[in-house]
Design an enzyme around this catalytic site. Structure first.
Site: not given
Ligand code: ASP
Length: 338
Positions: A250, A228, A198
């Protein structure tokens, strides 16, 4: 003082007053057993001198967003303009497969995007699982500024964007379509490293004005309609205009169960520095959750109203980018592990 390796959580708490996070972080790693408690965070006797403007974002790719944010501010934009314009840079980058155009699609081959934005006055806007929109961050801002709502999702979010005069865009690139078709053959779950990221961008203006935003295509090959943490105010992002701002990257399913970014800001409100607040949030989630921290993928960046900043996460490879008037740098965040 005992060395960090000798400290159990209990003994650490009893020596808390003398300890700082710097005492506990060895080789940029901190173990859950060496936890800070909120008592360990000493409030400064006097406010530190503000070092702003500053923009802080997730990952090395955040650097471009930071620099655009800084340039937008220098050109006379306000903090919200800076955040929006910064994130738009990442959204339009086809080589970034976890944000915006060229993002990894869901299991049905459709790119569904999540984004949100928040200012220092506790105003927020958000879009979830939006399709065919090049700049979800701008739609999130329109939700904030032109509707009575905070969050629009799915077809309704898309409809709203088009009504606001935004042209639809096919967000699936040929390269990502081919990858998706390969994935369909095995449907094998992607590793944590390759499946998502993200852009979370937070900043403190010259006068201490705080703002933040985030944008993502989320978990690659997710179920259609999956949302998410990123568009959820308090999970993927939170801004308290009197305290600080924090954003996450994450595994959203883990971040959102603990309102991660809100927790980071709350630790800052109690006197923690941004780095301490990120560390303490990850530790606190790790202590509560049955999953081992190494499998949770919880990573945060934060800035406070003095322009102090920091980042920490459970992923050993988590990095973040910082831009001040002196320039930009990307570096490893503190890794928090059990
Ligand atoms: N947090 C984001 C999601 O779960 C993806 C990421 O930041 O890695 O959609």
């Amino acid at each position: 003082m005992s060395s960090p390796a000798q400290l159990s959580r209990r003994t650490f708490l009893s020596t808390a007053a003398a300890a700082t996070v710097a005492d506990l972080v060895v080789g940029n790693r901190l173990s859950a057993e060496e936890s800070l408690s909120t008592q360990t965070v000493t409030s400064p006797t006097a406010d530190p001198v503000r070092q702003a403007p500053v923009f802080v974002s997730t990952w090395d790719f955040g650097r471009v967003a930071n620099e655009k944010a800084m340039a937008t501010l220098a050109a006379g934009g306000d903090m919200l303009d800076a955040i929006e314009q910064g994130i738009r840079e990442t959204e339009v980058d086809a080589d970034n497969h976890s944000v915006g155009f060229g993002g990894t699609p869901n299991a049905d081959g459709v790119v569904q995007l999540d984004a949100c934005i928040m200012n220092h006055l506790y105003n927020a806007g958000s879009v979830a699982a939006i399709e065919d929109i090049l700049h979800p961050i701008s739609v999130a801002r329109l939700v904030m500024e032109r509707t009575k709502h905070v969050m629009l999702a799915g077809a309704g979010a898309r409809k709203f964007a088009l009504e606001q005069g935004i042209e639809p865009t096919e967000m699936l690139t040929e390269e990502r379509r081919q990858k998706w078709q390969q994935w369909l053959k095995t449907q094998q779950e992607m590793s944590l490293e390759e499946s998502h990221d993200t852009i979370a961008l937070v900043g403190c203006g010259t006068d201490g004005t705080l703002s933040g935003g985030c944008s993502t295509s989320g978990w690659g090959y997710k179920l259609a309609g999956r949302v998410g943490d990123s568009p959820i105010i308090g999970s993927g992002l939170y801004v308290d205009g009197q305290v600080g701002a924090a954003g996450a990257t994450g595994l959203g399913e883990n971040v959102m169960r603990y309102c991660g970014s809100f927790q980071v800001v709350e630790f800052m409100a109690r006197g923690a520095t941004p780095e301490e607040a990120c560390i303490e949030t990850v530790l606190s989630m790790g202590r509560k959750d049955p999953l081992p921290l190494k499998d949770m993928s919880l990573n945060f960046v934060a800035v406070d109203r003095f322009g102090r900043y920091g980042g920490a996460g459970s992923d050993a490879g988590f990095r973040y980018s910082v831009t001040t008037v002196e320039g930009s740098q990307s570096s490893d965040a503190v890794t928090v592990q059990e």
